[in-house]
Write an enzyme that holds these catalytic residues in place. Sequence first.
Site, PDB file in Angstrom:
ATOM      1  N   VAL A 171      13.116 -10.171  -0.365  1.00  0.00           N
ATOM      2  CA  VAL A 171      13.446  -9.008   0.460  1.00  0.00           C
ATOM      3  C   VAL A 171      13.075  -7.721  -0.266  1.00  0.00           C
ATOM      4  CG1 VAL A 171      15.289  -7.739   1.623  1.00  0.00           C
ATOM      5  CG2 VAL A 171      15.268 -10.241   1.663  1.00  0.00           C
ATOM      6  N   TYR A 172      13.418  -7.648  -1.541  1.00  0.00           N
ATOM      7  CA  TYR A 172      13.063  -6.469  -2.335  1.00  0.00           C
ATOM      8  C   TYR A 172      11.548  -6.257  -2.328  1.00  0.00           C
ATOM      9  CZ  TYR A 172      12.503  -3.402  -6.385  1.00  0.00           C
ATOM     10  OH  TYR A 172      12.145  -2.362  -7.222  1.00  0.00           O
ATOM     11  N   ALA A 173      10.793  -7.333  -2.584  1.00  0.00           N
ATOM     12  CA  ALA A 173       9.334  -7.222  -2.617  1.00  0.00           C
ATOM     13  C   ALA A 173       8.784  -6.780  -1.263  1.00  0.00           C
ATOM     14  CB  ALA A 173       8.718  -8.561  -3.026  1.00  0.00           C
TER      15      ALA A 173
END
Length: 266
Positions: free
Chosen positions: A147-149
């Site tokens: 999700v961060y990426a």
Amino acid sequence: MTTAQTSVAVVTGAARGFGREIARRLVARGHRVLITDLDADAVTATAGELGVSSVPADARVPSDHARVAAAAAELGPVGVWVNNAGVLRAGRVWEQPEQDVTLQVEVNLLGVVHGSRAAVEAMRERGGHLLNIASMSSHGPVPGLAVYAATKAAVLSFTTSLQGELDLARVPVRAHALCPDAADTALVHDEQASPDTALLFSQRSLLAPTAVAEAAIGLLDGRRIVRSVPGYRSGAMRIAGAVPRLGLPVLARLRAQGDRRRVAGS
């Protein structure tokens, strides 16, 4: 376009980490600086340390960005705006709490979109520089931080697309995206206990926030849109993203290597 030393510079998420170091350098260059952060006590303390103005603000809230822009305009013409606020939550995407998924999307992506809109409005007449802090993960897959990426890849795409819109509209604002590798910040260390952060530790050492801040200031001095730090790591990430069938097994080996460093450093 100008970053004249008499102009005002806004830095979001600046109570600590990259934001604080970027703000420190902007002060040294003669800018009047306004910093923001969700942590009201921390941003007030940092403002006192740096001798700058501060406004507690939530990057997820469009009206907060408008409020920050209005406060900055009271100090003088805005010439620099840095969207630095960000969060990281590690974990397999199907196991992450819904609130962690939503938080990352709202802060990392929507916060940059809302901040950029406010920045363009503040600088569109006189010109200036908008810097969005993306990540090395913008360039390729990061298993354990999906999700961060995804949010950081979206920040990179948004920034380059925004520059195209600014060019077509002949608005004298230059957009930049900085893509640093994992750094020695609370953002990383707060999640270090999770094995899913292993890829963050696959480099020999974490970047110093000061090095990232220097790279950020360097972008503000020119017309370059995207810069990755260190540059050689971005090539490997792009290959992994372009050919995942080959890249993902390599990342798995790097993850194992990084996990040993993660444990040793925890």
